[in-house]
Each structure stands twice: as structure tokens, then as C-alpha cells.
Scaffold this motif. Structure first.
Motif, PDB file in Angstrom:
ATOM      1  N   LEU A 112       8.980 -23.520  42.349  1.00 55.39           N
ATOM      2  CA  LEU A 112       8.445 -23.989  40.994  1.00 55.39           C
ATOM      3  C   LEU A 112       7.180 -24.286  41.068  1.00 55.39           C
ATOM      4  CD1 LEU A 112       9.047 -24.646  37.935  1.00 55.39           C
ATOM      5  CD2 LEU A 112      10.023 -26.865  39.056  1.00 55.39           C
TER       6      LEU A 112
ATOM      7  N   THR B 139       8.744 -12.892  46.297  1.00 58.32           N
ATOM      8  CA  THR B 139      10.115 -12.471  46.291  1.00 58.32           C
ATOM      9  C   THR B 139      10.305 -11.106  45.922  1.00 58.32           C
ATOM     10  OG1 THR B 139      10.579 -14.747  45.758  1.00 58.32           O
ATOM     11  CG2 THR B 139      12.286 -13.215  45.476  1.00 58.32           C
TER      12      THR B 139
ATOM     13  N   MET C 145      11.224 -13.023  50.419  1.00 62.94           N
ATOM     14  CA  MET C 145      12.497 -13.337  50.247  1.00 62.94           C
ATOM     15  C   MET C 145      13.077 -11.931  49.782  1.00 62.94           C
ATOM     16  SD  MET C 145      14.657 -16.055  48.184  1.00 62.94           S
ATOM     17  CE  MET C 145      16.330 -15.935  47.587  1.00 62.94           C
TER      18      MET C 145
ATOM     19  N   HIS D 132      16.000  -9.989  47.312  1.00 62.83           N
ATOM     20  CA  HIS D 132      17.457 -10.183  46.502  1.00 62.83           C
ATOM     21  C   HIS D 132      17.907  -8.524  46.621  1.00 62.83           C
ATOM     22  CE1 HIS D 132      17.439 -14.130  44.949  1.00 62.83           C
ATOM     23  NE2 HIS D 132      16.273 -13.716  44.759  1.00 62.83           N
TER      24      HIS D 132
ATOM     25  N   GLU E 100      21.984  -7.405  36.846  1.00 61.56           N
ATOM     26  CA  GLU E 100      21.327  -7.694  37.993  1.00 61.56           C
ATOM     27  C   GLU E 100      19.811  -7.599  37.825  1.00 61.56           C
ATOM     28  OE1 GLU E 100      22.500  -8.171  41.026  1.00 61.56           O
ATOM     29  OE2 GLU E 100      24.554  -7.829  40.443  1.00 61.56           O
TER      30      GLU E 100
ATOM     31  N   ASN F  19      18.438  -8.635  35.118  1.00 59.86           N
ATOM     32  CA  ASN F  19      18.032  -9.915  34.467  1.00 59.86           C
ATOM     33  C   ASN F  19      17.924 -11.022  35.407  1.00 59.86           C
ATOM     34  OD1 ASN F  19      17.625  -9.074  31.593  1.00 59.86           O
ATOM     35  ND2 ASN F  19      19.807  -9.102  31.397  1.00 59.86           N
ATOM     36  N   PHE F  20      19.151 -11.188  36.295  1.00 58.20           N
ATOM     37  CA  PHE F  20      19.201 -12.206  37.105  1.00 58.20           C
ATOM     38  C   PHE F  20      17.870 -12.093  38.034  1.00 58.20           C
ATOM     39  CE2 PHE F  20      19.977 -12.784  41.905  1.00 58.20           C
ATOM     40  CZ  PHE F  20      20.365 -13.965  41.797  1.00 58.20           C
TER      41      PHE F  20
ATOM     42  N   LYS G 256      14.960 -11.121  37.064  1.00 57.63           N
ATOM     43  CA  LYS G 256      13.927 -11.538  36.382  1.00 57.63           C
ATOM     44  C   LYS G 256      13.887 -13.296  36.344  1.00 57.63           C
ATOM     45  CE  LYS G 256      12.804  -8.403  32.437  1.00 57.63           C
ATOM     46  NZ  LYS G 256      12.985  -8.110  31.064  1.00 57.63           N
ATOM     47  N   ARG G 257      15.122 -13.639  36.295  1.00 54.27           N
ATOM     48  CA  ARG G 257      15.037 -15.116  36.282  1.00 54.27           C
ATOM     49  C   ARG G 257      14.691 -15.825  37.702  1.00 54.27           C
ATOM     50  NH1 ARG G 257      19.760 -17.684  32.842  1.00 54.27           N
ATOM     51  NH2 ARG G 257      19.778 -16.311  30.928  1.00 54.27           N
ATOM     52  N   MET G 258      14.767 -14.939  38.760  1.00 55.22           N
ATOM     53  CA  MET G 258      14.594 -15.468  40.181  1.00 55.22           C
ATOM     54  C   MET G 258      13.151 -15.155  40.254  1.00 55.22           C
ATOM     55  SD  MET G 258      17.151 -16.993  41.295  1.00 55.22           S
ATOM     56  CE  MET G 258      16.611 -17.245  42.901  1.00 55.22           C
ATOM     57  N   ARG G 259      12.486 -14.600  39.393  1.00 50.43           N
ATOM     58  CA  ARG G 259      11.227 -14.486  39.387  1.00 50.43           C
ATOM     59  C   ARG G 259      10.736 -13.447  40.430  1.00 50.43           C
ATOM     60  NH1 ARG G 259      11.594 -15.938  35.010  1.00 50.43           N
ATOM     61  NH2 ARG G 259      10.173 -17.520  33.968  1.00 50.43           N
TER      62      ARG G 259
ATOM     63  N   ASP H 159       5.243  -6.230  34.307  1.00 52.91           N
ATOM     64  CA  ASP H 159       4.400  -7.300  35.047  1.00 52.91           C
ATOM     65  C   ASP H 159       4.712  -7.266  36.614  1.00 52.91           C
ATOM     66  OD1 ASP H 159       6.854  -7.975  34.356  1.00 52.91           O
ATOM     67  OD2 ASP H 159       6.341 -10.042  34.037  1.00 52.91           O
TER      68      ASP H 159
ATOM     69  N   LYS I 213       1.832 -14.051  29.266  1.00 54.08           N
ATOM     70  CA  LYS I 213       2.085 -13.733  30.429  1.00 54.08           C
ATOM     71  C   LYS I 213       3.481 -13.970  31.231  1.00 54.08           C
ATOM     72  CE  LYS I 213       1.115 -11.274  34.037  1.00 54.08           C
ATOM     73  NZ  LYS I 213       0.999  -9.672  33.976  1.00 54.08           N
TER      74      LYS I 213
ATOM     75  N   SER J 199      12.054 -15.013  29.812  1.00 49.34           N
ATOM     76  CA  SER J 199      13.067 -15.205  30.807  1.00 49.34           C
ATOM     77  C   SER J 199      13.287 -16.531  31.357  1.00 49.34           C
ATOM     78  CB  SER J 199      13.148 -13.988  31.752  1.00 49.34           C
ATOM     79  OG  SER J 199      14.199 -14.238  32.780  1.00 49.34           O
ATOM     80  N   PRO J 200      14.230 -17.239  31.496  1.00 44.29           N
ATOM     81  CA  PRO J 200      14.255 -18.708  31.891  1.00 44.29           C
ATOM     82  C   PRO J 200      13.909 -18.673  33.414  1.00 44.29           C
ATOM     83  CG  PRO J 200      16.350 -18.237  30.689  1.00 44.29           C
ATOM     84  CD  PRO J 200      15.748 -16.861  31.024  1.00 44.29           C
ATOM     85  N   ASN J 201      13.303 -19.415  33.828  1.00 39.43           N
ATOM     86  CA  ASN J 201      13.169 -19.697  35.436  1.00 39.43           C
ATOM     87  C   ASN J 201      14.178 -20.460  36.113  1.00 39.43           C
ATOM     88  OD1 ASN J 201      11.908 -20.659  37.709  1.00 39.43           O
ATOM     89  ND2 ASN J 201       9.962 -20.640  36.896  1.00 39.43           N
ATOM     90  N   SER J 202      14.665 -19.734  36.973  1.00 43.37           N
ATOM     91  CA  SER J 202      15.965 -20.178  37.496  1.00 43.37           C
ATOM     92  C   SER J 202      15.540 -21.389  38.587  1.00 43.37           C
ATOM     93  CB  SER J 202      16.397 -19.091  38.416  1.00 43.37           C
ATOM     94  OG  SER J 202      17.495 -18.297  37.650  1.00 43.37           O
ATOM     95  N   TYR J 203      14.228 -21.387  39.140  1.00 46.62           N
ATOM     96  CA  TYR J 203      14.040 -22.352  39.886  1.00 46.62           C
ATOM     97  C   TYR J 203      13.907 -23.701  39.233  1.00 46.62           C
ATOM     98  CZ  TYR J 203      12.671 -18.625  43.340  1.00 46.62           C
ATOM     99  OH  TYR J 203      12.843 -17.688  44.310  1.00 46.62           O
ATOM    100  N   ALA J 204      13.210 -23.624  38.123  1.00 50.15           N
ATOM    101  CA  ALA J 204      13.252 -24.979  37.262  1.00 50.15           C
ATOM    102  C   ALA J 204      14.427 -25.424  36.842  1.00 50.15           C
ATOM    103  CB  ALA J 204      12.398 -24.752  35.914  1.00 50.15           C
TER     104      ALA J 204
END
Lengths: 332, 332
Positions: A56, A63, A93, A95, A109, A111-112, A114-117, A138, B2, B48-53
Motif C-alpha cells: 500500500l 506484480t 509476485m 497471480h 479474474e 477484476n480481481f 485490477k484490485r490486486m494492482r 495502463d 491515473k 477499482s478498489p485497492n485490495s492492499y488498502a
DNA sequence: ATGAAAGCGCTAACAT
DNA sequence: ATGTTAGCGCTTTCAT
């Protein structure tokens, strides 16, 4: 202590949290003595840094993600291994996700990820929706065994058309005339190219190539069965002298189907596969097939991902050499 | 924009960040109108929500990990799939790691998982260091195909001894006397049990069971090759009438080795595998083997992980039924 | 039903 | 070489 934090460690070691952070990350600017104190405290508390907090904070770009249709297919596994080993080695890392040729699963998958950046994607084989890929503007994207028409996405392939062309020509040279072609529904450029390779070779020699048979898309997940059933249908009304397939698994299913009908391979029918998965040299008979350098494909994908600043528009295509390997399943 | 955050979304939608959070997490206590405004803003910003946060904040316990020796082995893949499908379905994240039978890799992967705050572990097959597992005292641990002697860790197995015993007895009943046993180095209880099953059956019938041959540990990663080489060595000095193996891949290698020496299976030698991987019904000849319900094993592991409060000391063993499947590779 | 504010555990910028 | 401090993006009380 239940879940010790960097603060607990710093308190026990009698230093600042930032110093602990430096130790964790192997910074050289910590004195030997201090480092040891911190290490001892970490040991004592059984401290393990919280990756979520670190990620964070850093907004690091380390990743990657790889999306394959079917993780049970040995072909995909080795591509994953090529990529994964590099990732492990260089601290990235990875995924891994499997779509089962299902568009909804793919969206989910993605979307997942994306959320995991995830900041680098490898798509292998079919992506059912080009649209989805376009949304990932991006991040770095690489295709394996999949062609990009936009010129913006690097892709790593063998010469699919040429390899099937050469293989079919080889069979024709050996005297085969009634050559069947078994493929999953050709819904990607890769599969069209393979088909074209077959057709070119057949037409050039004046042979009828209408006889190809396709298996439906929902059977992708059981290619052994698909090949098995397909050949059984064919020999019900015709007797090929060769069968060219687009997958080793299909070919292995074909071998089994012919075996059950007491049709000898290669004396009566020649059979070829595609991919050169490990097992093909142990099958009975061993399988003549087109080699895909899978591990290498994964490794090349990695170097694209880490060098995401290369100008893709100049050189977006990696064409790997693919020889076909002659084994027992074709007529000598 | 971004990397839009929840704040950007809330500003655009004209609501508070906490409201956006509620929408993201499907809370029912947001009015229809507000929800729509937020959804529109998310759409517009491609947020897209940040999973880490999120994970950092929640300290949730919804991440599991599975550790297998070799991801290329179809046997392990299906266990993974059983677990992964459940995880996907119920919103758990799964980290998959491969040790390649290497203790250092295992330590490394386990440390990684700790940092990712994995709160449930599944170990499949060998774990080279029991010590490592003991360190994971604050998380749920489940074994598959691996026995726990401490009584604290639930484990999911078939009756390994019994299944090999029955299989060997079956071969003896069919008239086999000179039965070889091919196994990787028996360094786990599971493998000792299988060996014991073989030995019991042989001794009961007064046969010599000293003839078993083991393959060395570093060959675990290429079982096909190991089986192939092993049988070639055996037939150089003796002629078995049956070969019992501890892995389908070993058995498939054996089939190939015998084929090359023109030794007919099953007429001259019977061969059996272990695991019942998909391909065994397509091999030539199809393989008689012990079925392991792999997908089910993964699923059961999942239910242990999510119900991590069950009293393991009372019932820590799940013994699954395993029938052996008679196919073409043994004498009728 | 919605908002304000605190804080999860870490790292990075700056200060000493 | 080490300490101080702010803040990454989110969720979760607690208010309203």
C-alpha cells in the motif's frame, strides 16, 4: 504476542521503526550492531512484515498476472512455469488465473487482478473478449500463442501456419492422401493459421481438404475425449491415411480411439499432435508433433513485462522457431 | 485520472468516502439513488478498489495457501482445482506454491505466505521439514496425502496400505508371483504404508518381496523417466510377471520401457499405477490404478479451513474410500 | 441513510 | 547511521 508489528520490533530492539524497515529490506546503511539487535527482536517476536501495508505504501510495480484457459493442460503449465521461475528469481509476485474458456470467469479474474494492482498481464491462447484487453491500457500486456492486430501489444508465437504446412507436406511426401484435420473450433487467428497451413499443403497437391472436422468449443476442456470421439466418428464412414491435429491431447485421444478399433498407427494411419508436451515421447506409439518452446515463451514474456518501456510499435512480434519432431506415430 | 481512489469517487458522486465503501461492499443500507450516483462515478473514473488498502484495514482471514511439490503432476493440479473452485465460489483468495521437493523453496514460499497473511495452509504430499509446519501455530493447517502423528493437524488420505495390499493380492490371485514394486524413496508415512501393503500381501503368500526397487529422490520431478529407466534396469537381469508402482506417471514410463523391449502388457507383465490421473484411461494399454478422489480432497480441505474452529483433536483423520480400477494393463 | 475522523502497518522524505 | 513524521487507500466506529 499475536501479530507483532514493526513498532513492537522497534520497541524491543530499542530503535526507530524506520530502522527496522531498513533492516527488513536489506539496506546497507544500518550498522552491524543495530542490524543484529533488530534481527534478534524479529526472531524473538516471530515477526513477519505485513505485505499489504508495504505494498500500500510503496505502490510498487512488481506484480504480474497470467491468464490461461485451462490449467490442467500441460502446455499451459509450462508457460506458467517459465514465467513463474523468472518472477521468483527477480522478486516479482505472480497471480495465476484460469478462465476455462469462459468469458464471465475471465472478467471476474481480471477484476480481481485490477484490485490486486497487477501491473503486467500475460494472456495465453484465447481471450474471448478483445474488448477486455483494451481496457487494460495502463498496464503492460503481452500475448503468448495469440496474435495482436492492433500493433500495440507484443505477442510471442511460433509460425503456426508454416509448421502445420510443413508437417502436412511431410505426410504427403510419405504418400498420405486422405489426410483429416482435427481442430477445436477455429476461433482465433492462431487456429486459422494452422488450418490455412493444412489447406495450402493439401491444395497444392490437389488433395481434397474439405474433410476437416472440428470439435465444439465446450469440449476444449476435455481434448482427450474430443479426439477420441472425433476419430471414432470419422472411421465410421471413411478410412483416413493420416490425421493432423492441433493439440497433443487431441492426438493422444485419437491414438486411443484407433487402438480400440485395432487400427495400427502408423502402418495404417499416421497421427500428429501439436505442442510437444512431455508425455508425447512416452506414448505408445510416441507422437510426431510440432514443438512449442513453452518455457522460453514464458521467459520472453517476463522480459517484456519488466522492460515495459520498450517501444512495442517497432517490434511487437516475437516469432520463435518451431521444428516438428518426428516420432513413431507417422509412417516412415 | 491515473489511479482514482475512493476519495476521487466520493468527490465526483458528492458523497462521503464511507458511503462509497458501503456501495463497493454491497451494503444494503445505501439508498437506491445514492448507490446509483456512486456507481456512475465509479464507472466514469474506471475506479477499482485497492485490495492492499482494504486488506490492511480489515485484517480479514480470507486468504489460504496450498503447497504442493510439483505443479506439473496432474495429480496435484486436480487437488488444487478442488480447493481453488471452492475459494473462488466463496470469495477466498488462494496462493499456490510449488516446492519442487526442495526444502529451501519451501521455506521461501512459506515466508512469502506469512507476509501475505495467509491464514490457512494446505500441505500436499511431502513436506520436507515437519519443523516448518510446527511454526505455523496461529493458522489452520490441513494435510492432504500426508499423515500427522501429533494429532493436531487434520489430514485427508485414502487407505494407502490397504489399497496397495488389495491390488497386490489381486495380482497374486491372477497368478503373478514375481512382483516388483517401484516407488520413489519412501520418506513419508504414506509411502511406507504403501510399501507395507505390498510386503504384507507378498509375505502372506510366501513370495519374495525383497525385489522392490526405489528411484532416488531427485528424480521425483521426472517420474515418467524414472519409471522408464527403472524397468529397463530390472528386465536386464530378471523377468517380473507384474510391476506395482506408486504413481501413474511411473507406471506410464514403465509401459513405454516394456513396449520398447517388445514385452507385451498385460500378457507378459502386468503393470499398475497409483492416483488415477485422467490420462490413464487413454494410455495404451489403459492403466489399472488406485483411484485418489483428488478434487474431493481439495474440497474437504477447504471445509476444514473455513471451519477452523472445529475440534481437530477429536477427529483429525479423513479416510476416503479408494477403489482400484481394473483396466487393460493387468492380466485378466 | 450518510458523514467525520481515526487508524490498519508500513515506507520514504526529511532532519539530526 | 538513526529518528521523526506524514500518509498510502481503505474500513469502521461513532455521530448525526
Amino acid at each position: 504476542m499475536k501479530n507483532p508489528t514493526i513498532k513492537n520490533v522497534s520497541a524491543l530492539a530499542g530503535v526507530a521503526p524506520s530502522t527496522v524497515s531498513l533492516v527488513i529490506n536489506d539496506s546497507p546503511k544500518v550498522s552491524r550492531g543495530t542490524r543484529q539487535k533488530v534481527l534478534d527482536a524479529i526472531e524473538e517476536l516471530k515477526y513477519s512484515p505485513n505485505s499489504y501495508a508495504a505494498s500500500l505504501r510503496q505502490t510498487k510495480k512488481n506484480t504480474f498476472g497470467i491468464i490461461v484457459p485451462d490449467i490442467k493442460n500441460p502446455y499451459y503449465i509450462e508457460i506458467i512455469q517459465g514465467l513463474k521461475d523468472k518472477c521468483d528469481k527477480y522478486g516479482y509476485m505472480l497471480h495465476i488465473s484460469e478462465t476455462n474458456y469462459d468469458i464471465d470467469k475471465e472478467i471476474q479474474e481480471l477484476n480481481f487482478m485490477k484490485r490486486m494492482r497487477v501491473n503486467g498481464y500475460v494472456f495465453v491462447g484465447t481471450s474471448n473478449d478483445e474488448h477486455l484487453v483494451k481496457e487494460i491500457t495502463d498496464s503492460m500486456v503481452v500475448f503468448i500463442d495469440k496474435i495482436d492486430r492492433t500493433g500495440k501489444i507484443p505477442y510471442i508465437v511460433i509460425d503456426n501456419k508454416q509448421s502445420i504446412y510443413k508437417l502436412t507436406s511431410y505426410l504427403i511426401n510419405k504418400g498420405c492422401k486422405n489426410i483429416y484435420y482435427i481442430s477445436q473450433t477455429p476461433n482465433t487467428e492462431i487456429l486459422f493459421e494452422r488450418l490455412a497451413g493444412y489447406e495450402d499443403a493439401m491444395l497444392e497437391n490437389g488433395f481434397n481438404c474439405k474433410k476437416n472436422v472440428v470439435i465444439s468449443n465446450d469440449l476444449c476442456l476435455n481434448k482427450l475425449d474430443a479426439g477420441y470421439n472425433c476419430i471414432k466418428n470419422i472411421i465410421r464412414h471413411d478410412m483416413p491415411d493420416a490425421v493432423v491435429t492441433t493439440s497433443d491431447l487431441i492426438a493422444l485421444g485419437v491414438l486411443r480411439g484407433l487402438h480400440e478399433k485395432n487400427i495400427n498407427v502408423p502402418n495404417e494411419i499416421s497421427v500428429t499432435g501439436f505442442d510437444n508436451i512431455d508425455y508425447t515421447q512416452y506414448s505408445i506409439p510416441s507422437l510426431t508433433t510440432v514443438n512449442q518452446p513453452r518455457v522460453q515463451m514464458g521467459e520472453i514474456a517476463f522480459s517484456y513485462l519488466v522492460n515495459s518501456d520498450i517501444d512495442v510499435s517497432l517490434n511487437n512480434k516475437v516469432l520463435l522457431i518451431s521444428d516438428f519432431i518426428i516420432r513413431e506415430s507417422v509412417k516412415k
